[in-house]
Scaffold this motif. Sequence first.
Motif, PDB file in Angstrom:
ATOM      1  N   ILE A  13     104.812 -59.930  58.046  1.00 32.80           N
ATOM      2  CA  ILE A  13     105.993 -59.789  58.896  1.00 32.80           C
ATOM      3  C   ILE A  13     107.102 -59.257  58.008  1.00 32.80           C
ATOM      4  O   ILE A  13     107.200 -59.636  56.844  1.00 32.80           O
ATOM      5  N   GLY A  14     107.890 -58.334  58.545  1.00 30.83           N
ATOM      6  CA  GLY A  14     108.900 -57.709  57.707  1.00 30.83           C
ATOM      7  C   GLY A  14     110.220 -57.532  58.427  1.00 30.83           C
ATOM      8  O   GLY A  14     110.445 -58.064  59.509  1.00 30.83           O
ATOM      9  N   PHE A  15     111.039 -56.771  57.802  1.00 33.07           N
ATOM     10  CA  PHE A  15     112.368 -56.519  58.308  1.00 33.07           C
ATOM     11  C   PHE A  15     112.497 -55.027  58.581  1.00 33.07           C
ATOM     12  O   PHE A  15     111.569 -54.271  58.358  1.00 33.07           O
ATOM     13  N   GLU A  16     113.645 -54.599  59.035  1.00 29.96           N
ATOM     14  CA  GLU A  16     113.880 -53.185  59.282  1.00 29.96           C
ATOM     15  C   GLU A  16     113.774 -52.406  57.977  1.00 29.96           C
ATOM     16  O   GLU A  16     114.100 -52.915  56.918  1.00 29.96           O
ATOM     17  N   GLY A  17     113.300 -51.176  58.088  1.00 27.19           N
ATOM     18  CA  GLY A  17     113.217 -50.347  56.896  1.00 27.19           C
ATOM     19  C   GLY A  17     112.173 -49.263  57.050  1.00 27.19           C
ATOM     20  O   GLY A  17     111.781 -48.914  58.152  1.00 27.19           O
ATOM     21  N   VAL A  18     111.703 -48.765  55.945  1.00 21.50           N
ATOM     22  CA  VAL A  18     110.743 -47.672  55.912  1.00 21.50           C
ATOM     23  C   VAL A  18     109.348 -48.214  56.216  1.00 21.50           C
ATOM     24  O   VAL A  18     108.986 -49.302  55.790  1.00 21.50           O
ATOM     25  N   LEU A  19     108.569 -47.431  56.943  1.00 20.93           N
ATOM     26  CA  LEU A  19     107.206 -47.799  57.280  1.00 20.93           C
ATOM     27  C   LEU A  19     106.281 -46.754  56.686  1.00 20.93           C
ATOM     28  O   LEU A  19     106.437 -45.564  56.938  1.00 20.93           O
ATOM     29  N   GLY A  20     105.314 -47.184  55.876  1.00 19.47           N
ATOM     30  CA  GLY A  20     104.367 -46.266  55.261  1.00 19.47           C
ATOM     31  C   GLY A  20     103.340 -45.738  56.252  1.00 19.47           C
ATOM     32  O   GLY A  20     103.165 -46.285  57.345  1.00 19.47           O
ATOM     33  N   SER A  21     102.617 -44.715  55.868  1.00 18.96           N
ATOM     34  CA  SER A  21     101.665 -44.070  56.779  1.00 18.96           C
ATOM     35  C   SER A  21     100.391 -44.871  56.998  1.00 18.96           C
ATOM     36  O   SER A  21      99.643 -44.585  57.918  1.00 18.96           O
ATOM     37  N   THR A  22     100.110 -45.862  56.177  1.00 19.93           N
ATOM     38  CA  THR A  22      98.881 -46.641  56.348  1.00 19.93           C
ATOM     39  C   THR A  22      99.159 -48.007  56.976  1.00 19.93           C
ATOM     40  O   THR A  22      98.341 -48.902  56.909  1.00 19.93           O
ATOM     41  N   LEU A  23     100.325 -48.150  57.585  1.00 20.86           N
ATOM     42  CA  LEU A  23     100.701 -49.420  58.200  1.00 20.86           C
ATOM     43  C   LEU A  23     100.905 -49.228  59.698  1.00 20.86           C
ATOM     44  O   LEU A  23     101.297 -48.162  60.150  1.00 20.86           O
ATOM     45  N   ALA A  24     100.635 -50.267  60.462  1.00 21.49           N
ATOM     46  CA  ALA A  24     100.945 -50.266  61.888  1.00 21.49           C
ATOM     47  C   ALA A  24     102.102 -51.222  62.101  1.00 21.49           C
ATOM     48  O   ALA A  24     102.151 -52.286  61.499  1.00 21.49           O
ATOM     49  N   ALA A  25     103.024 -50.841  62.938  1.00 22.88           N
ATOM     50  CA  ALA A  25     104.179 -51.696  63.214  1.00 22.88           C
ATOM     51  C   ALA A  25     104.306 -51.903  64.706  1.00 22.88           C
ATOM     52  O   ALA A  25     103.971 -51.034  65.503  1.00 22.88           O
ATOM     53  N   LEU A  26     104.785 -53.067  65.050  1.00 23.93           N
ATOM     54  CA  LEU A  26     105.031 -53.415  66.436  1.00 23.93           C
ATOM     55  C   LEU A  26     106.419 -54.012  66.501  1.00 23.93           C
ATOM     56  O   LEU A  26     106.730 -54.947  65.760  1.00 23.93           O
ATOM     57  N   GLU A  27     107.256 -53.464  67.354  1.00 19.81           N
ATOM     58  CA  GLU A  27     108.615 -53.983  67.484  1.00 19.81           C
ATOM     59  C   GLU A  27     108.671 -54.912  68.686  1.00 19.81           C
ATOM     60  O   GLU A  27     108.388 -54.515  69.811  1.00 19.81           O
ATOM     61  N   ILE A  28     109.012 -56.164  68.430  1.00 22.18           N
ATOM     62  CA  ILE A  28     109.170 -57.164  69.476  1.00 22.18           C
ATOM     63  C   ILE A  28     110.585 -57.706  69.356  1.00 22.18           C
ATOM     64  O   ILE A  28     110.955 -58.237  68.311  1.00 22.18           O
ATOM     65  N   LYS A  29     111.362 -57.568  70.395  1.00 21.63           N
ATOM     66  CA  LYS A  29     112.791 -57.925  70.337  1.00 21.63           C
ATOM     67  C   LYS A  29     113.034 -59.428  70.217  1.00 21.63           C
ATOM     68  O   LYS A  29     113.853 -59.855  69.423  1.00 21.63           O
ATOM     69  N   GLU A  30     112.317 -60.232  71.010  1.00 19.34           N
ATOM     70  CA  GLU A  30     112.570 -61.669  71.009  1.00 19.34           C
ATOM     71  C   GLU A  30     111.942 -62.314  69.781  1.00 19.34           C
ATOM     72  O   GLU A  30     110.752 -62.191  69.549  1.00 19.34           O
ATOM     73  N   GLU A  31     112.748 -63.055  69.021  1.00 19.68           N
ATOM     74  CA  GLU A  31     112.288 -63.668  67.773  1.00 19.68           C
ATOM     75  C   GLU A  31     111.082 -64.582  67.994  1.00 19.68           C
ATOM     76  O   GLU A  31     110.110 -64.534  67.254  1.00 19.68           O
ATOM     77  N   TYR A  32     111.120 -65.422  69.026  1.00 21.46           N
ATOM     78  CA  TYR A  32     110.013 -66.362  69.231  1.00 21.46           C
ATOM     79  C   TYR A  32     108.714 -65.631  69.554  1.00 21.46           C
ATOM     80  O   TYR A  32     107.641 -66.045  69.124  1.00 21.46           O
TER      81      TYR A  32
END
Length: 69
Positions: A13-32
């Motif tokens: 789990i991470g914070f805002e920033g740069v995302l590398g090409s070998t990573l998948a990211a999912l943005e979920i707004k609600e913290e819980y």
Amino acid sequence: MVMDGASSGRIEIGFEGVLGSTLAALEIKEEYKRTLFYYYLKTKEDDIKANTTGTSIPHTDKQKVQNYD
């Protein structure tokens, strides 16, 4: 989630920033929901790592991950 390479299947789990090409990211707004989803995937991490595809470079099996309940 690391998608390619020796660390394929690693869940973090991470914070805002740069995302590398070998990573998948999912943005979920609600913290819980973000926390819940992170821990759900952590329970699947060993299974994901054990079922990578590819011979010389391991890749996360996207179909397997998409088919989790």
